[in-house]
Motif scaffolding. Structure first.
Motif, PDB file in Angstrom:
ATOM      1  N   ALA A 530      39.473  -6.121  -4.010  1.00  0.00           N
ATOM      2  CA  ALA A 530      38.685  -5.176  -4.806  1.00  0.00           C
ATOM      3  C   ALA A 530      37.745  -4.358  -3.925  1.00  0.00           C
ATOM      4  CB  ALA A 530      37.880  -5.936  -5.856  1.00  0.00           C
ATOM      5  N   ASN A 531      37.651  -3.064  -4.262  1.00  0.00           N
ATOM      6  CA  ASN A 531      36.691  -2.184  -3.602  1.00  0.00           C
ATOM      7  C   ASN A 531      35.365  -2.263  -4.359  1.00  0.00           C
ATOM      8  OD1 ASN A 531      38.470  -0.920  -1.612  1.00  0.00           O
ATOM      9  ND2 ASN A 531      39.501  -0.024  -3.382  1.00  0.00           N
ATOM     10  N   VAL A 532      34.377  -2.903  -3.740  1.00  0.00           N
ATOM     11  CA  VAL A 532      33.069  -3.092  -4.368  1.00  0.00           C
ATOM     12  C   VAL A 532      32.001  -2.527  -3.456  1.00  0.00           C
ATOM     13  CG1 VAL A 532      31.450  -4.728  -5.421  1.00  0.00           C
ATOM     14  CG2 VAL A 532      33.906  -5.224  -5.433  1.00  0.00           C
ATOM     15  N   LEU A 533      31.118  -1.726  -4.031  1.00  0.00           N
ATOM     16  CA  LEU A 533      29.943  -1.222  -3.314  1.00  0.00           C
ATOM     17  C   LEU A 533      28.692  -1.696  -4.048  1.00  0.00           C
ATOM     18  CD1 LEU A 533      31.033   2.473  -2.617  1.00  0.00           C
ATOM     19  CD2 LEU A 533      30.868   0.626  -0.950  1.00  0.00           C
ATOM     20  N   THR A 585      29.247  -3.287   1.487  1.00  0.00           N
ATOM     21  CA  THR A 585      30.661  -3.109   1.174  1.00  0.00           C
ATOM     22  C   THR A 585      31.382  -4.451   1.088  1.00  0.00           C
ATOM     23  OG1 THR A 585      31.259  -2.944   3.515  1.00  0.00           O
ATOM     24  CG2 THR A 585      30.685  -0.896   2.385  1.00  0.00           C
ATOM     25  N   SER A 586      32.390  -4.515   0.216  1.00  0.00           N
ATOM     26  CA  SER A 586      33.248  -5.695   0.134  1.00  0.00           C
ATOM     27  C   SER A 586      34.254  -5.673   1.282  1.00  0.00           C
ATOM     28  CB  SER A 586      33.960  -5.730  -1.217  1.00  0.00           C
ATOM     29  OG  SER A 586      34.829  -4.620  -1.348  1.00  0.00           O
ATOM     30  N   PRO A 587      34.916  -6.823   1.566  1.00  0.00           N
ATOM     31  CA  PRO A 587      35.802  -6.898   2.750  1.00  0.00           C
ATOM     32  C   PRO A 587      36.937  -5.888   2.758  1.00  0.00           C
ATOM     33  CG  PRO A 587      35.271  -9.101   1.951  1.00  0.00           C
ATOM     34  CD  PRO A 587      34.715  -8.151   0.937  1.00  0.00           C
ATOM     35  N   ALA A 588      37.382  -5.430   1.575  1.00  0.00           N
ATOM     36  CA  ALA A 588      38.512  -4.496   1.545  1.00  0.00           C
ATOM     37  C   ALA A 588      38.147  -3.107   2.041  1.00  0.00           C
ATOM     38  CB  ALA A 588      39.069  -4.407   0.115  1.00  0.00           C
ATOM     39  N   ILE A 589      36.857  -2.809   2.095  1.00  0.00           N
ATOM     40  CA  ILE A 589      36.424  -1.470   2.509  1.00  0.00           C
ATOM     41  C   ILE A 589      36.235  -1.466   4.014  1.00  0.00           C
ATOM     42  CG2 ILE A 589      34.634   0.288   2.267  1.00  0.00           C
ATOM     43  CD1 ILE A 589      34.143  -0.749  -0.563  1.00  0.00           C
TER      44      ILE A 589
END
Length: 619
Positions: A530-533, A585-589
């Motif tokens: 998931a893209n989380v900011l 930022t989450s790890p996917a970003i």
């Protein structure tokens, strides 16, 4: 409300506050044991260095002294009225100041250069009161003043510069005295706070110095006498850790009333040419402060407001901006300036999280909680400045339940550009209902969008609740959580008599960070890609326990740490450039581009007291 609002100058407060309390405390601690005075039968007259002593509290506190001699070095006819005078001979002990303040309460009738004899009571005044943790100012109160002669030369100033100020900031406080340094013998050659304390009330001088805190509406600015101490690329002084207090910082005010001599306007990086000379004071809002009898001129070094680059077609640009208690009653000029900043300086980000949007009648405390008029006025100004037709979403707080200015009902608001990004609306969010996380079509999704995160948690009592929303960019979902953590109000100053200072506000922010971190983990549990900011006014440093708790277990990364150290700041407080606003930022970003866009904090003319942050990435 903002994390560290500028407050009225200490010179406007009465000098009697907390004096009696400090005397009782000092007596109980044994600080006054063995004190002597002329009234006790001493044959030698009391001199100023006898009053100041070799610790932070006078050995004569609470006693009457008679006919103390000295030369007047500065007269203050406004605010806390009084004058400083100094023994021109001294005792040769670098730990004892030869100057002291005389609190007259009314405009003094003496002038610089007068030789005087002063009788009065030795008192210790604590700016802000005993609970503030501030050091005290030794002074003479209820004075009787006799002018012996006039036109005498003012005692030569003690020069404060990079060679005289020690690199270490303060001694460690005494654990047996709740980490207080009050009773410790001053070591002015080892510690900066001791160096300044040993000059309290004395005539001092700084040479040409760089401005590290812009001039403000209270007619004060900050300089550094150490030009290479943690210097930033734009001329400031970086606060990069709890042990990087920056010993060369000094606040500058002036003795002359503003009606007689306007205070100079200065931005960070400008130079106070010719320096300043005058008595060294201590006040609540700046600690050690040079009250300039003579003040140089400011040389403009041409600091420019930054412009971030536009995002590419494939990049999503997300920003956070604290707009400082914005409401419809603010002048149109403020709305226009903030709008130009969004369009020109921030290059019209796709999503903008705003902090400190007030309700539609601002601080009027009548139960109004809606902010439609506030946001409409702002988005209209953005369009007039050539920006996109932003849509917006938010959740109104319960009346007076989210802290900030009473009646203002500040909250976070999301703006988004519908031409580039879509908002995923899931109805049902309100001030008290938490959003949850579900797995939908193999991806994490919010149950409410917008929705508040964990609003019933005690960590958010009387504080802004996080606002989560889901967006879609080029078919990719992005979850953004806008925050405005609890302020640093109540924390002790770096110059506190407790060393290290007590940072009581951290407890709540730590709990708030743990709450948000748990929510992000829920999202990542549903979809590790998931893209989380997580963004906003975190009100804490990148090295703080708050930031560590937000990022715990690899859930998030503080993007500001991707910048060179000298560019890691969004706020300037007491001459320290520091981080309060962040995007995590989450790890996917990965492969993001981050910018702390310096357009406010370093300038005398500010549209907000915070600098906005922008992050660009490809979901």
């Amino acid at each position: 409300m903002t994390s560290r609002r500028s407050l009225p100058k200490i010179t406007g407060l009465p000098r009697t506050t907390a004096v009696a309390t400090l005397l009782i405390t000092a007596l109980a601690a044994g600080l006054l044991t063995g004190a002597t005075s002329a009234a006790a039968g001493d044959t030698a007259p009391v001199r100023i260095h006898d009053i100041q002593g070799t610790t932070r509290v006078s050995p004569l506190a609470g006693q009457q002294v008679a006919d103390v001699e000295g030369i007047v070095t500065g007269v203050r006819t406004y605010g806390s009225k009084g004058f400083w005078f100094q023994d021109p001979k001294g005792d040769g002990n670098p730990a004892t100041s030869e100057g002291v303040f005389v609190f007259t309460s009314s405009a003094p009738t003496v002038a610089a250069g007068d030789a005087v004899k002063v009788s009065g009571t030795v008192t210790e005044y604590i700016p802000g009161g005993l609970k503030s943790g501030n050091q005290s100012l030794t002074q003479l109160s209820r004075p009787t003043v006799t002018v012996v002669s006039s036109g005498n030369p003012v005692p030569a100033p003690v020069v404060i510069n990079s060679r005289t100020v020690p690199a270490r900031y303060s001694p460690q406080g005494d654990p047996a005295a709740e980490n207080s340094i009050n009773a410790l013998p001053l070591a002015p050659s080892r510690y900066a706070l001791d160096h300044y304390e040993a000059l309290e009330g004395a005539n001092v001088r700084i040479g040409t110095s760089r401005v590290v805190g812009a001039s403000d509406r209270h007619a004060q600015l900050w300089v550094t006498v150490k030009p290479y101490e943690n210097d930033t690329r734009r001329g400031g002084t970086l606060y990069g850790s709890y042990t990087s207090q920056n010993t060369g910082r000094l606040q500058i005010q002036q003795l002359a009333p503003l009606a007689e001599r306007p205070f100079p306007k200065a931005n960070v990086g400008d130079v106070l040419t010719g320096g300043a000379e005058g008595p060294l004071d201590f006040n609540q809002y700046g600690g050690y402060t040079l009250i300039a009898r003579t003040l140089g001129t400011v040389a403009d070094r041409g600091l420019k407001r930054e412009h971030t680059r536009p995002q590419s077609r494939h990049e999503l640009a997300v920003a956070t901006y604290n707009v400082e208690n914005l409401d419809p009653a603010d002048p149109q000029e403020k709305f226009d300036a903030l709008a130009r900043a969004v369009v020109d300086n921030l290059a019209s980000p796709d999503v903008v999280a705003l902090e400190e949007i007030q309700d539609d009648n601002g601080a009027k405390n009548d139960g109004t909680v809606g902010a439609e008029a506030t946001v409409r006025k702002f988005t209209d100004a953005i369009r007039a400045a050539g920006g996109p037709a932003y849509a917006w979403t938010s959740i109104a707080p319960e009346n007076n339940k989210d802290g900030g200015e009473p009646g203002g009902n500040i909250r976070q608001v999301f703006l988004h550009n519908p031409a580039r990004v879509s908002f995923t609306h899931r109805a049902g969010g309100d001030a008290t209902t938490p959003t949850g996380v579900v797995r939908e079509k193999g991806r994490a999704a919010l149950t409410l969008s917008p929705g508040r995160v964990d609003p019933a948690n005690a960590a958010w009592e009387n504080s802004r609740k996080p606002l989560a929303a889901e967006f879609s960019f080029r078919g990719k979902p992005v979850i953004v959580v806008a925050n405005h953590f609890g302020s640093k109000g109540g924390d002790e100053a770096l110059s506190s008599h407790h060393q290290p200072p007590v940072r009581s506000s951290e407890t709540k922010r730590l709990q708030q960070a743990q709450s948000v971190n748990a929510f992000v983990k829920e999202v990542l549990k549903a979809d590790r890609r998931a893209n989380v900011l997580v963004l906003g006014d975190i009100n804490d440093f990148e090295f703080s326990a708050t930031t560590k708790a937000l990022a715990a277990d690899g859930a998030l990364t503080a993007a500001i740490e991707s910048l060179p150290r000298s560019e890691r700041y969004s706020y300037v407080f007491q001459g320290n450039s520091q981080v309060l606003d962040q995007i995590l930022t989450s790890p996917a970003i990965r492969g993001f581009s981050y910018d702390s866009v310096h357009i406010n904090a370093e300038f005398a003319d500010q549209n907000s007291d915070h600098d906005p942050q922008v992050l660009r990435f490809r979901p």
